[in-house]
Design a protein around this motif. Structure first.
Motif, short mmCIF file in Angstrom:
data_model
loop_
_atom_site.label_atom_id
_atom_site.label_comp_id
_atom_site.label_asym_id
_atom_site.label_seq_id
_atom_site.Cartn_x
_atom_site.Cartn_y
_atom_site.Cartn_z
N GLU A 1 1.02 -1.42 -0.13
CA GLU A 1 -0.30 0.07 -0.27
C GLU A 1 0.91 1.11 -0.34
OE1 GLU A 1 1.15 -0.60 5.07
OE2 GLU A 1 0.30 -1.61 3.15
N GLN B 1 2.51 1.57 -5.32
CA GLN B 1 1.41 1.15 -5.49
C GLN B 1 1.66 1.90 -7.48
OE1 GLN B 1 -3.02 1.57 -4.50
NE2 GLN B 1 -1.43 -0.46 -3.56
N TYR C 1 -5.58 0.38 4.77
CA TYR C 1 -5.81 -0.13 3.61
C TYR C 1 -5.28 -0.93 2.94
CZ TYR C 1 -3.96 5.13 5.13
OH TYR C 1 -4.05 6.52 5.19
N SER D 1 -6.08 -0.78 -4.13
CA SER D 1 -6.02 0.05 -4.35
C SER D 1 -4.83 0.20 -5.64
CB SER D 1 -5.98 1.17 -3.08
OG SER D 1 -6.66 1.33 -2.47
N THR E 1 -5.57 3.80 -8.57
CA THR E 1 -4.58 4.42 -8.55
C THR E 1 -4.43 5.04 -9.93
OG1 THR E 1 -3.79 4.11 -6.16
CG2 THR E 1 -1.57 5.34 -7.74
N ILE F 1 -9.11 3.44 0.79
CA ILE F 1 -8.47 2.39 0.18
C ILE F 1 -9.72 2.67 -1.38
CG2 ILE F 1 -10.54 0.98 1.95
CD1 ILE F 1 -13.50 1.80 0.72
N TRP F 2 -9.22 4.70 -1.55
CA TRP F 2 -9.10 4.56 -3.66
C TRP F 2 -9.91 4.41 -3.74
CZ3 TRP F 2 -4.28 7.24 -3.26
CH2 TRP F 2 -4.09 8.08 -4.57
N THR F 3 -11.56 4.26 -3.47
CA THR F 3 -13.08 4.27 -4.16
C THR F 3 -12.54 5.15 -6.09
OG1 THR F 3 -14.08 5.78 -3.10
CG2 THR F 3 -13.92 4.28 -1.99
N THR G 1 -11.10 8.91 -6.84
CA THR G 1 -9.95 9.13 -8.33
C THR G 1 -10.45 10.19 -9.40
OG1 THR G 1 -9.53 6.75 -7.67
CG2 THR G 1 -9.20 8.58 -10.00
#
Length: 407
Positions: free
Chosen positions: A139, A144, A241, A245, A249, A301-303, A307
């Motif tokens: 993470e 990433q 995390y 992700s 990303t 959690i980088w939904t 983004t």
């Protein structure tokens, strides 16, 4: 990883690189701001705020130097998206430079794979420093970026419509996978996966698919990370995390790729309206998905909505730097940021490797009383300021000697 040596003027002129190619100083400055925000963690503003309870000024600064618990966004939350976004911005310039030097696609792609491997390995190395053995986790920001970089590189050789199609596929497919994965039921034991009993950020209904440590990404990590050697079985990441992700990303990096293409295609003119419009669309789209209950804005959690939202912020940051530096011509003020931004990998390593050594050295040679001149409350701030200044002086020394660490 290598240290490259380039001729460089002491104060950056208007968009001129050492090799004679057009260089966008605004991009270097924005990258410098991103790295400065990361290095400035040493200021420990949260500790200062605790020393002055009820002080709204210090509380405000502390809030923006910490990550939000779950949904939302602070200034600190923009660091990783900014770093990822700027990787995409830089790619069209990098590809053009290599092609101009006679590079072939095969060799360039092999270099991209090597760069990806180094970024992943370096991220794991930095995360392992406080462990008794290699801590396999994916993470970290560098990891990433590394996981998605080969695909980004391939998109750099394709027409713009491929890039937008890839972005849509990545975000829609990732959202759908999470939406189809079973949401936690009413009896789910959150404490068993490291979620505190007083956690106040649980979603209900459809949005529960994005609850902490009870989602698709968590299930993947329980399977994947336990295939690798660990001191103890992996149960959950305390911050929520996730390895997966890296997929959304990649979407952030694709947005940066679009910005880089616009900047390079229209140079020396700055496509300010296009950058600003993209920023507004990204922010509005993310907010719409969040408040409609379709997908919450959660950085950890980088939904997909994160983004879009954070990508919109990155477009606006870039537009602001381009307007001030490239269009208005105000460049001298940005020099401290350029020093950092042109050596971002070195800055990243310094922030992770040198803090303890510098703090220890300052206390040994100056004592603690120097940093307590205004009382115990601001001690962390003064000590952190000294460490931050030391970082910058090291980077300035490298800048003056034309040493730039690259991967």
């Amino acid at each position: 990883m290598q240290a490259s040596v380039q001729a460089l003027p002491e104060v950056p002129p208007a968009r001129q690189s050492p090799l004679g190619a057009v260089r966008n100083i605004a991009v270097d400055s924005y990258r410098g701001l991103v790295m400065l925000l990361m290095m400035a963690e040493v200021l420990q503003l949260s500790a200062v705020a605790r020393a002055f309870p009820g002080n709204k000024f210090w509380w405000f600064l502390a809030y923006h130097q910490t990550h939000t618990d779950w949904a939302g966004c602070s200034l600190h939350d923009t660091i990783q998206p900014g770093f990822s976004f700027l990787v995409g911005v830089a790619l069209p310039y990098s590809i053009a430079s290599r092609l101009a030097r006679g590079g072939a696609f095969k060799g360039m792609f092999l270099h991209a794979l090597w760069r990806s491997l180094l970024l992943v390995a370096l991220g794991i190395f930095l995360r392992s420093m406080d462990h008794t053995q290699t801590y396999f986790t994916f993470e970290d920001t560098l990891t990433q970026i590394g996981l998605g970089y080969p695909l980004l590189f391939l998109l750099g050789f394709r027409p713009a419509r491929w890039q937008w199609a890839a972005l849509a596929a990545v975000l829609t497919g990732y959202w759908l996978a999470w939406a189809l994965y079973p949401a936690p039921g009413p009896g789910f034991d959150y404490q068993a996966v490291g979620v505190p009993a007083n956690w106040s950020h649980h979603y209900t209904g459809f949005a529960a698919h994005w609850n902490k440590n009870s989602n698709l990404g968590q299930a993947f990590d329980v399977w994947f990370l336990n295939l690798l050697p660990h001191a103890r079985p992996f149960v959950a990441n305390s911050g929520g995390y996730l390895t997966l992700s890296f997929i959304p990303t990649l979407g952030t990096m694709i947005l940066g790729l679009a910005a880089g293409r616009w900047l390079r295609a229209e140079a020396p003119r700055i496509p300010l309206k296009r950058l600003a419009a993209a920023g507004a669309i990204g922010i509005a789209s993310g907010l719409l998905l969040h408040f409609a209950g379709i997908c919450p804005i959660v950085k950890r959690i980088w939904t997909p909505s994160w983004t879009l939202f954070s990508g919109g912020l990155c477009f606006l940051f870039l537009a602001a730097f381009c307007w001030i530096i490239e269009m208005k011509g105000y460049r001298k003020w940005a020099f401290p940021l350029v020093v950092i931004g042109m050596n971002s990998i070195a800055a990243y390593l310094m922030a992770h490797l040198f803090e303890r050594f510098i703090v220890s050295s300052l206390r040994i040679h100056l004592g603690r009383r120097v940093f307590q001149v205004f009382g115990l409350g601001p001690e962390h701030l003064l000590m952190g300021g000294a460490v931050l200044l030391t970082y910058w002086l090291m980077l300035f020394w490298m800048y003056r000697r034309k040493l730039f660490l690259k991967i």
